[in-house]
Design an enzyme around this catalytic site. Structure first.
Site, PDB file in Angstrom:
ATOM      1  N   LEU A 130      21.301  27.540  12.459  1.00 16.87           N
ATOM      2  CA  LEU A 130      20.933  27.607  13.868  1.00 16.87           C
ATOM      3  C   LEU A 130      19.550  28.230  13.951  1.00 16.87           C
ATOM      4  O   LEU A 130      19.301  29.286  13.366  1.00 16.87           O
ATOM      5  CB  LEU A 130      21.929  28.468  14.661  1.00 16.87           C
ATOM      6  CG  LEU A 130      23.223  27.811  15.146  1.00 16.87           C
ATOM      7  CD1 LEU A 130      24.097  28.850  15.841  1.00 16.87           C
ATOM      8  CD2 LEU A 130      22.946  26.646  16.081  1.00 16.87           C
ATOM      9  N   ASP A 131      18.640  27.595  14.673  1.00 17.25           N
ATOM     10  CA  ASP A 131      17.301  28.140  14.838  1.00 17.25           C
ATOM     11  C   ASP A 131      17.352  29.494  15.540  1.00 17.25           C
ATOM     12  O   ASP A 131      18.311  29.781  16.272  1.00 17.25           O
ATOM     13  CB  ASP A 131      16.428  27.185  15.663  1.00 17.25           C
ATOM     14  CG  ASP A 131      16.130  25.886  14.935  1.00 17.25           C
ATOM     15  OD1 ASP A 131      16.160  25.901  13.689  1.00 17.25           O
ATOM     16  OD2 ASP A 131      15.876  24.873  15.600  1.00 17.25           O
ATOM     17  N   PRO A 132      16.330  30.341  15.366  1.00 14.94           N
ATOM     18  CA  PRO A 132      16.320  31.652  16.028  1.00 14.94           C
ATOM     19  C   PRO A 132      16.500  31.580  17.541  1.00 14.94           C
ATOM     20  O   PRO A 132      17.149  32.449  18.132  1.00 14.94           O
ATOM     21  CB  PRO A 132      14.942  32.209  15.657  1.00 14.94           C
ATOM     22  CG  PRO A 132      14.641  31.594  14.330  1.00 14.94           C
ATOM     23  CD  PRO A 132      15.199  30.200  14.424  1.00 14.94           C
TER      24      PRO A 132
END
Length: 288
Positions: free
Chosen positions: A37-39
């Protein structure tokens, strides 16, 4: 400590940050996740610890569900709102157009991988090319959009929120851009929340605070695989063959079977052999 931990990732954290926290709390380096999951994204991150790390590949292949928001008329280099704006246009999409175009989005197609991703080309991650300003041909992957439903449309802001269920390897940032392309315009993702991975649900996930305070639930390997696959108890010679990774007969013609011993201890996953209905080949061995 072996099993699966469901984590509700917070905004601003990387998936690696979550892995590191779990690693410290559980006092083991054998920790992995089943899909980055991206930041900027929040939501469900499935973490495998101990012997369950052997299952990362199996769990990663599962369908995922997201709730995402996008805004039309803006394009960024990262395909999300955290990037640098590279283009802006006037956008005048209405609700009827939203309904029509969303229903026309293809269910299976070749999706371009974002340049700001960890996919490797010639041994180098794509985001490394991007950061150095180097040209690279972006690969495409076949993806399947199982569900695409409008949750909210704010016409004045030209902001769309939708729910989608997608196959392994689908980038929601790229899906957002593909949706905008169907409107003959541009768009970028503004929010993203993962709500499901396979049969795992966000509402069952532990918060970061709960994990740091040792107040989290660990799902056993048996409980997880027993819900996912046909389960068979084996003994004697068949158990020995399975533990040795030997091919075995598949009289039931099942795609995948989960073998356990009489004490319900996981032994192995076996998968139907390609081009054969009669044999299994070992998928994962020595789970416990």
């Amino acid at each position: 400590m072996d099993g699966i931990i469901l984590v509700n990732k917070e905004k601003g954290m990387t998936s690696r940050d979550v892995v590191n926290i779990v690693s410290r709390v559980c006092h083991t380096k054998k920790v992995g996740h089943t899909g980055t999951l991206d930041p900027m994204a929040i939501g469900l991150l499935v973490i495998c610890i101990g012997k369950a790390t052997k299952l990362v590949e199996v769990l990663t292949s599962h369908q995922k569900e997201y709730i995402a928001s996008m805004i039309f008329g803006i394009k960024t280099d990262t395909k999300d709102i955290t990037g640098t704006i590279v283009e802006q246009r006037e956008s005048h999409i209405n609700r009827e157009q939203i309904k029509q175009v969303i229903s026309d989005i293809p269910t299976t197609y070749q999706q371009e991988v974002p340049v700001y991703s960890a996919v490797k080309i010639n041994g180098k991650k794509l985001y490394e090319y991007a950061r150095r300003g180097e040209e690279v041909t972006l690969p495409k992957r076949e993806v399947t959009i199982e569900t695409l439903q409008v949750i909210d449309w704010q016409e004045q802001e030209q902001k769309l929120t939708f729910l989608t269920r997608v196959s392994k390897g689908t980038y929601i940032r790229s899906l957002v851009e593909d949706i905008a392309t169907h409107f003959h315009t541009i768009g970028t993702m503004t929010e993203l929340m993962r709500t499901k991975v396979g049969h795992f649900k966000l509402e069952d996930a532990n918060t970061i605070a709960q994990i740091k305070n040792n107040q989290f639930q660990i799902h056993s390997i048996y409980d997880v695989l027993h819900k996912m696959f046909e389960t068979r108890i084996i003994t004697g010679e068949l158990e020995k063959k399975v533990l040795n990774g030997a091919k075995i007969d598949n009289p039931e013609q099942l795609d995948i079977v989960f073998f356990i011993n009489q004490n319900k201890e996981p032994l192995a996953l076996y998968k139907k052999e390609k081009n054969s209905l009669k044999c299994y080949k070992m998928l994962k061995i020595g789970i416990e």
